[in-house]
Design a protein around this motif. Structure first.
Motif, PDB file in Angstrom:
ATOM      1  N   ASN A  47      37.195  -9.973  60.269  1.00 47.09           N
ATOM      2  CA  ASN A  47      37.713  -8.890  60.600  1.00 47.09           C
ATOM      3  C   ASN A  47      38.389  -8.434  61.871  1.00 47.09           C
ATOM      4  O   ASN A  47      39.614  -7.741  61.222  1.00 47.09           O
ATOM      5  CB  ASN A  47      36.310  -8.599  61.055  1.00 47.09           C
ATOM      6  N   LEU A  48      39.054  -9.938  62.648  1.00 48.01           N
ATOM      7  CA  LEU A  48      39.592  -9.646  62.945  1.00 48.01           C
ATOM      8  C   LEU A  48      41.405 -10.035  62.631  1.00 48.01           C
ATOM      9  O   LEU A  48      41.419 -10.745  61.777  1.00 48.01           O
ATOM     10  CB  LEU A  48      39.423 -10.491  64.752  1.00 48.01           C
ATOM     11  N   GLU A  49      42.217  -9.140  63.692  1.00 43.03           N
ATOM     12  CA  GLU A  49      43.797  -9.785  62.851  1.00 43.03           C
ATOM     13  C   GLU A  49      44.277 -10.360  63.807  1.00 43.03           C
ATOM     14  O   GLU A  49      45.565 -11.135  63.494  1.00 43.03           O
ATOM     15  CB  GLU A  49      44.169  -8.549  62.779  1.00 43.03           C
ATOM     16  N   SER A  50      43.648 -10.524  64.800  1.00 40.50           N
ATOM     17  CA  SER A  50      44.230 -11.656  65.646  1.00 40.50           C
ATOM     18  C   SER A  50      43.830 -12.863  65.861  1.00 40.50           C
ATOM     19  O   SER A  50      43.046 -13.711  65.451  1.00 40.50           O
ATOM     20  CB  SER A  50      43.925 -10.817  67.327  1.00 40.50           C
ATOM     21  N   ASP A  51      45.041 -14.322  66.768  1.00 39.38           N
ATOM     22  CA  ASP A  51      44.363 -15.010  66.596  1.00 39.38           C
ATOM     23  C   ASP A  51      42.892 -15.093  67.378  1.00 39.38           C
ATOM     24  O   ASP A  51      42.573 -14.397  68.154  1.00 39.38           O
ATOM     25  CB  ASP A  51      44.733 -16.395  67.645  1.00 39.38           C
ATOM     26  N   VAL A  52      41.511 -15.767  67.366  1.00 40.45           N
ATOM     27  CA  VAL A  52      40.496 -15.931  68.120  1.00 40.45           C
ATOM     28  C   VAL A  52      40.463 -17.229  68.630  1.00 40.45           C
ATOM     29  O   VAL A  52      40.040 -18.211  67.946  1.00 40.45           O
ATOM     30  CB  VAL A  52      39.223 -15.587  67.213  1.00 40.45           C
ATOM     31  N   LEU A  53      40.108 -17.126  69.987  1.00 39.31           N
ATOM     32  CA  LEU A  53      39.567 -18.661  70.283  1.00 39.31           C
ATOM     33  C   LEU A  53      37.542 -18.289  70.938  1.00 39.31           C
ATOM     34  O   LEU A  53      37.984 -17.090  71.989  1.00 39.31           O
ATOM     35  CB  LEU A  53      40.094 -18.539  71.893  1.00 39.31           C
ATOM     36  N   VAL A  54      37.407 -19.386  70.555  1.00 43.30           N
ATOM     37  CA  VAL A  54      35.739 -19.256  70.605  1.00 43.30           C
ATOM     38  C   VAL A  54      35.480 -20.381  72.011  1.00 43.30           C
ATOM     39  O   VAL A  54      35.426 -21.189  71.616  1.00 43.30           O
ATOM     40  CB  VAL A  54      35.363 -19.642  69.577  1.00 43.30           C
ATOM     41  N   LEU A  55      34.423 -19.757  72.509  1.00 35.55           N
ATOM     42  CA  LEU A  55      34.140 -20.851  74.096  1.00 35.55           C
ATOM     43  C   LEU A  55      32.724 -20.402  73.464  1.00 35.55           C
ATOM     44  O   LEU A  55      31.703 -19.316  73.013  1.00 35.55           O
ATOM     45  CB  LEU A  55      34.316 -20.017  75.399  1.00 35.55           C
ATOM     46  N   LYS A  56      31.540 -21.851  74.325  1.00 35.04           N
ATOM     47  CA  LYS A  56      30.211 -22.068  74.694  1.00 35.04           C
ATOM     48  C   LYS A  56      30.349 -22.084  75.907  1.00 35.04           C
ATOM     49  O   LYS A  56      30.374 -22.651  76.734  1.00 35.04           O
ATOM     50  CB  LYS A  56      30.023 -23.474  73.581  1.00 35.04           C
ATOM     51  N   VAL A 112      45.449 -12.270  70.795  1.00 35.04           N
ATOM     52  CA  VAL A 112      44.618 -13.361  70.400  1.00 35.04           C
ATOM     53  C   VAL A 112      43.487 -12.495  71.282  1.00 35.04           C
ATOM     54  O   VAL A 112      43.279 -11.588  72.041  1.00 35.04           O
ATOM     55  CB  VAL A 112      44.569 -14.101  71.576  1.00 35.04           C
ATOM     56  N   THR A 113      42.367 -12.936  70.908  1.00 37.67           N
ATOM     57  CA  THR A 113      40.655 -12.538  71.961  1.00 37.67           C
ATOM     58  C   THR A 113      40.058 -13.414  71.340  1.00 37.67           C
ATOM     59  O   THR A 113      40.127 -14.486  70.768  1.00 37.67           O
ATOM     60  CB  THR A 113      40.527 -11.896  69.988  1.00 37.67           C
ATOM     61  N   VAL A 114      39.527 -13.526  72.975  1.00 33.57           N
ATOM     62  CA  VAL A 114      38.635 -13.643  73.325  1.00 33.57           C
ATOM     63  C   VAL A 114      37.129 -14.221  73.556  1.00 33.57           C
ATOM     64  O   VAL A 114      37.044 -13.232  73.785  1.00 33.57           O
ATOM     65  CB  VAL A 114      39.172 -14.857  74.809  1.00 33.57           C
ATOM     66  N   ILE A 115      36.483 -15.118  72.324  1.00 42.23           N
ATOM     67  CA  ILE A 115      34.859 -14.801  72.640  1.00 42.23           C
ATOM     68  C   ILE A 115      34.506 -15.628  72.903  1.00 42.23           C
ATOM     69  O   ILE A 115      34.731 -16.847  72.686  1.00 42.23           O
ATOM     70  CB  ILE A 115      34.472 -14.052  71.228  1.00 42.23           C
ATOM     71  N   GLY A 116      32.846 -15.649  73.437  1.00 44.81           N
ATOM     72  CA  GLY A 116      31.727 -16.521  73.663  1.00 44.81           C
ATOM     73  C   GLY A 116      31.360 -16.476  72.821  1.00 44.81           C
ATOM     74  O   GLY A 116      30.671 -15.237  71.475  1.00 44.81           O
ATOM     75  N   THR A 117      30.203 -17.425  72.001  1.00 42.76           N
ATOM     76  CA  THR A 117      29.419 -17.845  71.017  1.00 42.76           C
ATOM     77  C   THR A 117      28.218 -18.610  71.859  1.00 42.76           C
ATOM     78  O   THR A 117      28.477 -19.477  72.389  1.00 42.76           O
ATOM     79  CB  THR A 117      29.518 -18.378  69.692  1.00 42.76           C
TER      80      THR A 117
END
Length: 287
Positions: free
Chosen positions: A263-272, A237-242
């Protein structure tokens, strides 16, 4: 993550092996969250499919409700239900758009990341979370109040996921290339830039016990480095913000979250940030 009481899971009848539902079950198993299953379709009736899914989940001990709904387009449908049900997390399987179509139209999943007031987990693979690497991507070069709060949320969510999956939390922050013309001498040499970024990350390291071997401070653009490091670490998992840019600037520049999604092969958790969430909730309420 532990505070989530209800999860909206977007299920697709034409994809019976739902990656999104598998992740939702993993999270709900730890947080005891309610699962609200949503089929986004205005044409075909999927009542039997939803009833079967709900029955299986009830039998496994989950709290479940179901809904079939459609409102203008996919992302507005999901956001409308997320707000109506008060779901603290949206989980959806991500399938990359055709490159030509993506060049002409903003992908639905990008719009969901852009406009959804709550956290969104895009599921991309069957790779197990258990025992895996959880990568939290922050920009410690931006240390105003809003960014500090967002960074803390990103690392905190990464820490929570690492705990529930018995995994290992890593943190990445990209830093700019040295500029001899920079007014601040710190930004004229790579070593001094990296040292400043590492110092900014020290609070995260101390609070969450992140060793230097799990802190990745590297030179380059975030949208290139994040997928590179995630691939190198085989992150689950990759955790990123926007910051959820909209309008012309968002269309021309794009958010890092959107650019790295395919471009990511992992799951993606996006937070704000909280201020962006409040603004988006107000926009949804006006519709």
């Amino acid at each position: 993550m532990q505070a989530i009481r209800s999860i909206l899971v977007v299920v697709e009848p034409d994809r019976p092996a739902s990656f999104a539902l598998k992740r939702a079950k993993l999270i709900a198993g730890v947080t005891q969250s309610h699962l609200h299953l949503l089929v986004c379709d205005k044409k075909q009736d999927h009542a039997a499919y939803l009833e079967q899914l709900a029955g299986e989940l009830h039998g496994e001990g989950y709290s479940v409700s179901t809904e079939q709904f459609w409102l203008e387009n996919l992302h507005q449908t999901i956001i409308s239900v997320q707000q109506a049900e008060g779901c603290g997390l949206v989980i959806k399987q991500h399938v990359a758009e055709n490159p030509l179509k993506k060049a002409l139209l903003t992908p639905d999943d990008w719009k969901l990341l852009r406009y959804c007031p709550g956290p969104v987990l895009m599921v991309k693979s069957e790779r197990p979370w258990t025992g895996g690497v959880i990568l939290a991507a922050v920009d410690v070069g931006n240390h105003d109040g809003e960014h500090r709060t967002l960074h803390a949320s990103i690392v905190n969510h990464g820490f929570d996921i690492a705990n529930l999956a018995h995994g290992h939390l890593h943190v990445i922050s990209a830093h700019p290339s040295p500029m001899l013309s920079a007014a601040d001498p710190t930004f004229q040499l790579k070593d001094t830039i990296e040292a400043r970024y590492r110092e900014q990350a020290r609070a995260f390291q101390n609070e969450y016990d992140i060793g230097d071997d799990r802190l990745h401070i590297e030179e380059g653009p975030a949208d290139v480095l994040i997928p590179y490091v995630a691939q190198k670490l085989q992150a689950a998992v990759t955790v990123i913000g926007t910051v959820a840019r909209t309008g012309l600037s968002g269309a021309l520049i794009g958010n890092t979250a959107e650019v790295v999604l395919d471009n990511l092969e992992s799951d993606v958790l996006v937070l704000k940030p909280d201020a962006i969430i409040a603004h988006l909730e107000a926009l949804v309420a006006q519709r």
